[in-house]
Motif scaffolding. Sequence first.
Motif, PDB file in Angstrom:
ATOM      1  N   GLY A  10       4.358  -9.005   6.909  1.00  0.00           N
ATOM      2  CA  GLY A  10       5.004  -9.716   5.980  1.00  0.00           C
ATOM      3  C   GLY A  10       4.855  -9.058   4.504  1.00  0.00           C
ATOM      4  O   GLY A  10       4.334  -7.877   4.560  1.00  0.00           O
ATOM      5  N   SER A  11       5.107  -9.753   3.714  1.00  0.00           N
ATOM      6  CA  SER A  11       5.035  -9.103   2.182  1.00  0.00           C
ATOM      7  C   SER A  11       3.828  -9.728   1.326  1.00  0.00           C
ATOM      8  O   SER A  11       3.786  -9.495   0.234  1.00  0.00           O
ATOM      9  CB  SER A  11       6.403  -9.120   1.301  1.00  0.00           C
ATOM     10  N   LYS A  12       3.036 -10.343   1.975  1.00  0.00           N
ATOM     11  CA  LYS A  12       1.981 -10.940   1.396  1.00  0.00           C
ATOM     12  C   LYS A  12       1.082  -9.906   0.744  1.00  0.00           C
ATOM     13  O   LYS A  12       0.694  -8.752   1.299  1.00  0.00           O
ATOM     14  CB  LYS A  12       1.061 -11.995   2.314  1.00  0.00           C
ATOM     15  N   PRO A  13       0.459  -9.931  -0.486  1.00  0.00           N
ATOM     16  CA  PRO A  13      -0.492  -8.862  -0.946  1.00  0.00           C
ATOM     17  C   PRO A  13      -1.663  -8.946  -0.500  1.00  0.00           C
ATOM     18  O   PRO A  13      -2.206  -9.884   0.198  1.00  0.00           O
ATOM     19  CB  PRO A  13      -0.325  -9.205  -2.547  1.00  0.00           C
ATOM     20  N   ILE A  14      -2.239  -7.623  -0.872  1.00  0.00           N
ATOM     21  CA  ILE A  14      -3.803  -7.510  -0.282  1.00  0.00           C
ATOM     22  C   ILE A  14      -4.743  -8.583  -1.467  1.00  0.00           C
ATOM     23  O   ILE A  14      -4.532  -8.573  -2.527  1.00  0.00           O
ATOM     24  CB  ILE A  14      -4.269  -6.194  -0.455  1.00  0.00           C
ATOM     25  N   GLY A  15      -5.706  -9.174  -0.640  1.00  0.00           N
ATOM     26  CA  GLY A  15      -6.430  -9.995  -1.501  1.00  0.00           C
ATOM     27  C   GLY A  15      -7.182  -9.459  -2.548  1.00  0.00           C
ATOM     28  O   GLY A  15      -7.159  -9.618  -3.741  1.00  0.00           O
ATOM     29  N   PHE A  59       2.167   3.178 -13.449  1.00  0.00           N
ATOM     30  CA  PHE A  59       2.707   3.462 -12.478  1.00  0.00           C
ATOM     31  C   PHE A  59       1.795   2.726 -10.953  1.00  0.00           C
ATOM     32  O   PHE A  59       2.132   2.740  -9.784  1.00  0.00           O
ATOM     33  CB  PHE A  59       2.872   4.792 -12.136  1.00  0.00           C
ATOM     34  N   LEU A  60       0.443   2.494 -11.390  1.00  0.00           N
ATOM     35  CA  LEU A  60      -0.557   1.930 -10.556  1.00  0.00           C
ATOM     36  C   LEU A  60       0.203   0.813  -9.872  1.00  0.00           C
ATOM     37  O   LEU A  60       0.783  -0.028 -10.412  1.00  0.00           O
ATOM     38  CB  LEU A  60      -1.748   1.630 -11.012  1.00  0.00           C
ATOM     39  N   PRO A  61      -0.266   0.451  -8.719  1.00  0.00           N
ATOM     40  CA  PRO A  61       0.214  -0.887  -7.846  1.00  0.00           C
ATOM     41  C   PRO A  61      -0.154  -2.189  -8.974  1.00  0.00           C
ATOM     42  O   PRO A  61      -0.975  -2.154  -9.411  1.00  0.00           O
ATOM     43  CB  PRO A  61      -0.720  -1.003  -6.661  1.00  0.00           C
ATOM     44  N   ALA A  62       0.785  -2.984  -8.852  1.00  0.00           N
ATOM     45  CA  ALA A  62       0.576  -4.246  -9.817  1.00  0.00           C
ATOM     46  C   ALA A  62      -0.546  -5.057  -9.349  1.00  0.00           C
ATOM     47  O   ALA A  62      -0.923  -5.124  -7.945  1.00  0.00           O
ATOM     48  CB  ALA A  62       1.832  -5.250  -9.375  1.00  0.00           C
ATOM     49  N   GLY A  63      -1.547  -5.384 -10.191  1.00  0.00           N
ATOM     50  CA  GLY A  63      -2.719  -6.186  -9.799  1.00  0.00           C
ATOM     51  C   GLY A  63      -3.763  -5.056 -10.109  1.00  0.00           C
ATOM     52  O   GLY A  63      -5.032  -5.578 -10.150  1.00  0.00           O
ATOM     53  N   LEU A  64      -3.699  -3.906 -10.071  1.00  0.00           N
ATOM     54  CA  LEU A  64      -4.867  -3.011 -10.158  1.00  0.00           C
ATOM     55  C   LEU A  64      -5.034  -2.836 -11.711  1.00  0.00           C
ATOM     56  O   LEU A  64      -4.135  -2.502 -12.378  1.00  0.00           O
ATOM     57  CB  LEU A  64      -4.678  -1.635  -9.649  1.00  0.00           C
ATOM     58  N   GLU A  65      -6.331  -2.590 -12.095  1.00  0.00           N
ATOM     59  CA  GLU A  65      -6.734  -2.183 -13.486  1.00  0.00           C
ATOM     60  C   GLU A  65      -8.085  -1.301 -13.239  1.00  0.00           C
ATOM     61  O   GLU A  65      -8.882  -1.458 -12.166  1.00  0.00           O
ATOM     62  CB  GLU A  65      -7.102  -3.461 -14.228  1.00  0.00           C
ATOM     63  N   VAL A  82      -3.083  -7.407  -4.818  1.00  0.00           N
ATOM     64  CA  VAL A  82      -2.464  -5.904  -5.068  1.00  0.00           C
ATOM     65  C   VAL A  82      -1.197  -5.924  -3.848  1.00  0.00           C
ATOM     66  O   VAL A  82      -1.535  -5.990  -2.720  1.00  0.00           O
ATOM     67  CB  VAL A  82      -3.582  -5.029  -4.949  1.00  0.00           C
ATOM     68  N   SER A  83      -0.177  -5.200  -4.493  1.00  0.00           N
ATOM     69  CA  SER A  83       0.787  -4.843  -3.600  1.00  0.00           C
ATOM     70  C   SER A  83       1.240  -3.433  -3.726  1.00  0.00           C
ATOM     71  O   SER A  83       1.318  -3.037  -4.756  1.00  0.00           O
ATOM     72  CB  SER A  83       2.151  -5.844  -3.557  1.00  0.00           C
ATOM     73  N   LEU A  84       1.512  -2.646  -2.403  1.00  0.00           N
ATOM     74  CA  LEU A  84       1.873  -1.280  -2.578  1.00  0.00           C
ATOM     75  C   LEU A  84       3.270  -1.123  -2.489  1.00  0.00           C
ATOM     76  O   LEU A  84       3.647  -0.060  -2.658  1.00  0.00           O
ATOM     77  CB  LEU A  84       1.078  -0.609  -1.220  1.00  0.00           C
TER      78      LEU A  84
END
Length: 244
Positions: free
Chosen positions: A114-119, A215-221, A241-243
Amino acid sequence: MTTAQTLQYPQPNERPRRRRRRTTFIVSAVVIVLTLIIGIIAADRIVDYTTEQRIADRLADYGDAEVSVEGFPILTQLASRELNSVHVTADEANYEGVDFTDVNAKLYDVPTGGSKPIGTVEGTAVLPHSTLDELAAEHANLPEGMSFTTVDGELYLKGSMLGQDLLVGIDPNADGRRVVVDATTIKLGSAEFSLDRLPGFLTSEISDIVIDLDFLPAGLELTDITATEAGLQVSLHGSGVSLQ
């Protein structure tokens, strides 16, 4: 009386025979249990290997990654449709056209479908000097002809002025999804000056340089930045985080 009493008890050789039967049964049961355990472990390791290969194949667009699924057994993790922990490393990687080296990431609560993001994601990667130059050219206004370099563990902008080598000492800082570069010193030839001693019109182009990493995956800082001989090592953290 003596004859009757004798008939009430087992013959002397019956007890050892029963003990042998009981021992044989116990040994057989232990062998069966051990065989089942070994079979389950072997099956789990096979599934573990194929799962790692499947994840590596999914990451192939970003680079040649080494993947290790952690935790045992993996069969129960797959049944829950979520892997507890995945360790990913890559000597080189490219994401959204941006080159990285020495990628080392831990992914927690990784969905198997599925499309669930990484925890949660914790990791480090190096932005090579060439990547910094490209990002700065795109997202910042560097003086023409200047590029990033590392000297004695410190990050500099390198250029030339009046026929002499020019080194601008800079202090990179993590600011959310941005790298904020503050100039601190200027070396021209053998002379070195503190930036705050120079007129503003001379330093305006190298002050407050901001490199955007949207440009980094959404959720990463970014959580930390360290200068290395190869470039800037960035530490990253993120949740959800989603790739994609």
